[in-house]
Scaffold this motif. Structure first.
Motif, PDB file in Angstrom:
ATOM      1  N   PHE A  52     -79.934 -12.386  57.845  1.00 26.99           N
ATOM      2  CA  PHE A  52     -79.888 -13.477  58.663  1.00 26.99           C
ATOM      3  C   PHE A  52     -78.460 -13.992  58.616  1.00 26.99           C
ATOM      4  CE2 PHE A  52     -84.240 -13.124  56.839  1.00 26.99           C
ATOM      5  CZ  PHE A  52     -85.138 -13.500  57.958  1.00 26.99           C
ATOM      6  N   PRO A  53     -77.557 -13.234  59.212  1.00 31.54           N
ATOM      7  CA  PRO A  53     -76.010 -13.557  59.414  1.00 31.54           C
ATOM      8  C   PRO A  53     -75.964 -14.967  60.055  1.00 31.54           C
ATOM      9  CG  PRO A  53     -76.458 -11.802  60.886  1.00 31.54           C
ATOM     10  CD  PRO A  53     -77.765 -11.763  60.096  1.00 31.54           C
ATOM     11  N   LEU A  54     -77.017 -15.489  60.888  1.00 36.57           N
ATOM     12  CA  LEU A  54     -76.672 -16.604  61.887  1.00 36.57           C
ATOM     13  C   LEU A  54     -76.869 -17.822  60.894  1.00 36.57           C
ATOM     14  CD1 LEU A  54     -78.976 -15.745  64.591  1.00 36.57           C
ATOM     15  CD2 LEU A  54     -76.489 -16.282  64.784  1.00 36.57           C
ATOM     16  N   LEU A  55     -77.268 -17.561  59.621  1.00 37.21           N
ATOM     17  CA  LEU A  55     -77.463 -18.761  58.718  1.00 37.21           C
ATOM     18  C   LEU A  55     -76.339 -18.910  57.592  1.00 37.21           C
ATOM     19  CD1 LEU A  55     -81.349 -18.537  57.956  1.00 37.21           C
ATOM     20  CD2 LEU A  55     -80.141 -19.975  59.610  1.00 37.21           C
ATOM     21  N   HIS A  56     -75.477 -17.663  57.474  1.00 43.25           N
ATOM     22  CA  HIS A  56     -74.512 -17.532  56.690  1.00 43.25           C
ATOM     23  C   HIS A  56     -72.904 -17.884  57.406  1.00 43.25           C
ATOM     24  CE1 HIS A  56     -72.302 -15.440  52.992  1.00 43.25           C
ATOM     25  NE2 HIS A  56     -72.313 -16.769  52.956  1.00 43.25           N
ATOM     26  N   VAL A  57     -72.861 -19.386  57.921  1.00 47.11           N
ATOM     27  CA  VAL A  57     -71.921 -19.500  58.813  1.00 47.11           C
ATOM     28  C   VAL A  57     -71.202 -21.012  58.286  1.00 47.11           C
ATOM     29  CG1 VAL A  57     -72.770 -18.154  60.736  1.00 47.11           C
ATOM     30  CG2 VAL A  57     -73.522 -20.312  60.364  1.00 47.11           C
ATOM     31  N   GLU A  58     -69.954 -21.075  59.012  1.00 38.49           N
ATOM     32  CA  GLU A  58     -69.474 -22.284  59.073  1.00 38.49           C
ATOM     33  C   GLU A  58     -69.092 -22.775  60.427  1.00 38.49           C
ATOM     34  OE1 GLU A  58     -66.220 -21.728  56.401  1.00 38.49           O
ATOM     35  OE2 GLU A  58     -65.083 -20.932  57.873  1.00 38.49           O
ATOM     36  N   MET A  59     -68.854 -24.147  60.606  1.00 39.44           N
ATOM     37  CA  MET A  59     -68.606 -24.749  62.014  1.00 39.44           C
ATOM     38  C   MET A  59     -67.100 -24.482  62.380  1.00 39.44           C
ATOM     39  SD  MET A  59     -70.530 -26.114  64.588  1.00 39.44           S
ATOM     40  CE  MET A  59     -72.161 -26.838  63.661  1.00 39.44           C
ATOM     41  N   GLY A  60     -66.991 -24.276  63.566  1.00 35.27           N
ATOM     42  CA  GLY A  60     -65.341 -24.165  63.996  1.00 35.27           C
ATOM     43  C   GLY A  60     -65.288 -25.121  65.402  1.00 35.27           C
ATOM     44  N   ASN A  61     -64.069 -25.855  65.555  1.00 33.78           N
ATOM     45  CA  ASN A  61     -63.761 -26.402  66.651  1.00 33.78           C
ATOM     46  C   ASN A  61     -63.132 -25.434  67.656  1.00 33.78           C
ATOM     47  OD1 ASN A  61     -65.151 -28.664  66.007  1.00 33.78           O
ATOM     48  ND2 ASN A  61     -63.326 -29.154  64.767  1.00 33.78           N
ATOM     49  N   LYS A  71     -69.158 -17.085  57.275  1.00 31.12           N
ATOM     50  CA  LYS A  71     -68.708 -17.693  55.933  1.00 31.12           C
ATOM     51  C   LYS A  71     -68.315 -16.628  54.738  1.00 31.12           C
ATOM     52  CE  LYS A  71     -70.207 -21.608  53.020  1.00 31.12           C
ATOM     53  NZ  LYS A  71     -68.805 -22.449  53.181  1.00 31.12           N
ATOM     54  N   GLU A  72     -67.185 -16.957  54.201  1.00 31.52           N
ATOM     55  CA  GLU A  72     -66.870 -15.927  53.441  1.00 31.52           C
ATOM     56  C   GLU A  72     -67.320 -16.253  51.818  1.00 31.52           C
ATOM     57  OE1 GLU A  72     -62.496 -15.761  52.796  1.00 31.52           O
ATOM     58  OE2 GLU A  72     -62.334 -14.963  55.109  1.00 31.52           O
ATOM     59  N   ALA A  86     -80.649 -34.345  53.645  1.00 30.83           N
ATOM     60  CA  ALA A  86     -79.417 -35.195  53.606  1.00 30.83           C
ATOM     61  C   ALA A  86     -78.431 -34.387  54.506  1.00 30.83           C
ATOM     62  CB  ALA A  86     -78.874 -35.299  52.034  1.00 30.83           C
ATOM     63  N   PRO A  87     -77.355 -35.224  54.896  1.00 30.26           N
ATOM     64  CA  PRO A  87     -76.543 -34.618  56.004  1.00 30.26           C
ATOM     65  C   PRO A  87     -75.639 -33.332  55.252  1.00 30.26           C
ATOM     66  CG  PRO A  87     -76.122 -37.023  56.035  1.00 30.26           C
ATOM     67  CD  PRO A  87     -77.171 -36.671  54.821  1.00 30.26           C
ATOM     68  N   VAL A  88     -75.240 -32.551  56.075  1.00 29.84           N
ATOM     69  CA  VAL A  88     -74.308 -31.467  55.814  1.00 29.84           C
ATOM     70  C   VAL A  88     -72.824 -31.883  56.100  1.00 29.84           C
ATOM     71  CG1 VAL A  88     -76.210 -29.465  55.823  1.00 29.84           C
ATOM     72  CG2 VAL A  88     -74.645 -30.026  57.833  1.00 29.84           C
ATOM     73  N   SER A  89     -71.812 -31.215  55.325  1.00 32.14           N
ATOM     74  CA  SER A  89     -70.684 -31.454  55.752  1.00 32.14           C
ATOM     75  C   SER A  89     -70.225 -30.678  57.009  1.00 32.14           C
ATOM     76  CB  SER A  89     -69.680 -31.488  54.682  1.00 32.14           C
ATOM     77  OG  SER A  89     -68.377 -31.699  54.762  1.00 32.14           O
ATOM     78  N   LEU A  90     -69.780 -31.066  58.149  1.00 32.04           N
ATOM     79  CA  LEU A  90     -69.056 -30.146  59.153  1.00 32.04           C
ATOM     80  C   LEU A  90     -67.710 -29.985  59.070  1.00 32.04           C
ATOM     81  CD1 LEU A  90     -71.255 -31.676  62.222  1.00 32.04           C
ATOM     82  CD2 LEU A  90     -71.778 -29.880  60.685  1.00 32.04           C
ATOM     83  N   SER A  91     -67.131 -30.948  58.285  1.00 31.52           N
ATOM     84  CA  SER A  91     -65.550 -30.816  58.135  1.00 31.52           C
ATOM     85  C   SER A  91     -64.906 -29.824  57.140  1.00 31.52           C
ATOM     86  CB  SER A  91     -65.091 -32.251  58.359  1.00 31.52           C
ATOM     87  OG  SER A  91     -65.450 -32.978  56.817  1.00 31.52           O
ATOM     88  N   ASP A  92     -65.996 -29.980  56.172  1.00 31.55           N
ATOM     89  CA  ASP A  92     -65.617 -29.072  54.830  1.00 31.55           C
ATOM     90  C   ASP A  92     -66.162 -27.674  55.125  1.00 31.55           C
ATOM     91  OD1 ASP A  92     -65.000 -28.089  52.528  1.00 31.55           O
ATOM     92  OD2 ASP A  92     -66.279 -29.320  51.087  1.00 31.55           O
ATOM     93  N   SER A  93     -64.882 -26.570  55.080  1.00 27.04           N
ATOM     94  CA  SER A  93     -65.324 -25.222  55.358  1.00 27.04           C
ATOM     95  C   SER A  93     -65.927 -24.755  53.951  1.00 27.04           C
ATOM     96  CB  SER A  93     -64.001 -24.415  55.549  1.00 27.04           C
ATOM     97  OG  SER A  93     -63.043 -24.550  54.544  1.00 27.04           O
ATOM     98  N   ASN A  94     -65.779 -25.243  52.890  1.00 26.68           N
ATOM     99  CA  ASN A  94     -66.481 -24.858  51.671  1.00 26.68           C
ATOM    100  C   ASN A  94     -68.132 -25.249  51.484  1.00 26.68           C
ATOM    101  OD1 ASN A  94     -64.407 -23.416  50.816  1.00 26.68           O
ATOM    102  ND2 ASN A  94     -63.518 -25.466  49.863  1.00 26.68           N
TER     103      ASN A  94
END
Length: 425
Positions: A52-61, A71-72, A86-94
């Protein structure tokens, strides 16, 4: 070169509108018949996440749109440490856009809605729990209907943006005529959080009650919800605004798709407010509207309406910040203000018999928002149906009325469980 994905059509909404009071993060849970063993759950996650690689990701602009990239850092299972959804962090790549949580005998996945809808999340949860049971040495040999490694990710089909694949030029629905709906008001929890209340009952018993009335189970629950909102909110609805239940519809049931991304439409079921609302009359109206609004033609026009702005030349060249402003405006005025609350029904969840023997119950939790401070989600497994309310306000009159009416109309016993968030305030 790291792998990356465009956001699907529906997924573009959620990063633009997400915040503390609209986390855009929902939860699916299986309650097992034995306590969860975290190290085994971690091994199960490690073995299935590549499927399910679509779930192992981070957001980029990007300049014009946000995007998802591989996501590494590995995903880690975690004990529950805060309120659900609870909210996730969209700004923190970790930070992760997916959380794998455990508490007692419960395994939960919380997913930021930009990645996938409830249909895609359910496939992941089923695979994760199946693999967990296998690693425990349980007899779950039957794999029918499961998405399992070592089968590889079918990128073309499973990462498809099915909105674009099934888009037609049918005339879109006219959304401008929708009146402003009655909206729930209340006192926010301090500190902010989500109170969750689950009501559990026999699915077959409820189905029998709906069948006796000649309606679907979803229509039956929706009518009860309308009556509950009316009883609790009638003194505040001085302008006689309609009670509007917003309902996501899984488009995979109507348009052929194997996508594991978002592929749903939202229909609104509106009932005019009246001093005396009769359950039987409300039930007829709800069933009629649901029948009209779940036809292939209606849903195709719904897709046309939601995609027409994205397909314009101006939309394609507009910078990301301008797009986000436009999306937030549309969400507030054509989404939030047009509904009272959301009811989503994931339906009857089917898993292999050997796996089902280890599951007590399933829960689905839909995040509340600033203008829709209470939402409702339904699912069932092993003849156990769970109705879950999530709220960010102290007032619980609607929930109390709903379960009282549900028990009264059906004669069924309803078992109530809560996370008790905010109850000590």
């Amino acid at each position: 070169m790291e792998d990356w994905y465009k956001l699907d059509h529906a997924g573009k909404l959620f990063p633009a509108v997400a915040g503390q009071e609209n986390s855009s993060t929902y939860r699916l849970s299986f309650l097992l018949k034995h306590p969860v063993k975290p190290p085994i759950l971690q091994k199960a996650l490690d073995s299935v996440i590549t499927r399910f690689p679509l779930l192992h990701v981070e957001m980029g602009n990007g300049l014009f749109w946000k995007f998802l990239r591989e996501k590494e850092s590995p995903l880690r299972v975690e004990p529950e440490g805060t309120y659900p959804c609870a909210p996730v962090s969209l700004s923190d790549s970790n930070a992760s856009l997916v959380r794998i949580l455990y508490h007692g005998s419960k395994i939960s996945v919380e997913i930021f809605h930009a990645l996938t809808d409830g249909g895609g999340a359910l496939e992941f949860l089923k695979t994760l729990v199946f693999q967990y049971l296998c690693l425990l040495g349980e007899n779950v040999d039957d794999k029918q209907g499961m998405i399992l490694p070592p089968a590889s990710f079918a990128r073309y089909a499973e990462a498809q943006d099915s909105f674009k694949a099934h888009y037609t030029s049918e005339p879109p629905l006219d959304l401008d005529k929708a009146p402003e709906a009655f909206q729930i008001r209340g006192t926010r929890f301090v500190p902010y959080g989500h109170n969750v209340i689950h009501g559990m009952l026999r699915a077959s018993g409820l189905n029998a009650c709906a069948k006796e009335k000649g309606v679907t189970l979803t229509a039956y629950l929706t009518a009860i919800l309308v009556i509950a909102v009316h009883h609790a909110g009638e003194p505040l609805n001085t302008e006689r605004r309609p009670i509007v239940i917003s309902m996501p519809v899984n488009l995979r049931n109507i348009f052929p798709s194997s996508s594991l991304r978002n592929f749903f439409a939202v229909i609104n079921i509106g009932i005019a407010a009246a001093e005396n609302m009769d359950f039987e009359q409300v039930l007829v109206q709800v069933q009629q509207q649901m029948k009209e609004k779940t036809t292939k033609s209606y849903l195709s026009r719904t897709m046309s309406g939601s995609m027409k702005y994205e397909n314009t030349f101006l939309s394609r060249i507009a910078p990301l910040k301008l797009k986000d402003l436009a999306i937030r405006y549309g969400f507030d005025h054509y989404g939030e203000e047009a509904k009272t609350l959301t009811l989503t029904n994931l339906g009857r969840v089917e898993v292999p018999e050997g796996m089902a023997a280890h599951i007590e119950v399933m829960e689905t939790t839909m995040y509340p928002t600033a203008k829709s401070p209470m939402n409702c989600a339904v699912c069932s497994i092993n003849d156990q149906l769970t109705v879950t309310f999530a709220r960010n306000i102290v007032e619980s009159d609607i929930i109390m009325h709903f379960f009282r009416e549900l028990s009264g109309f059906t004669g069924l016993e309803v078992r109530i469980v809560s996370n008790d968030w905010g109850m000590g305030a």
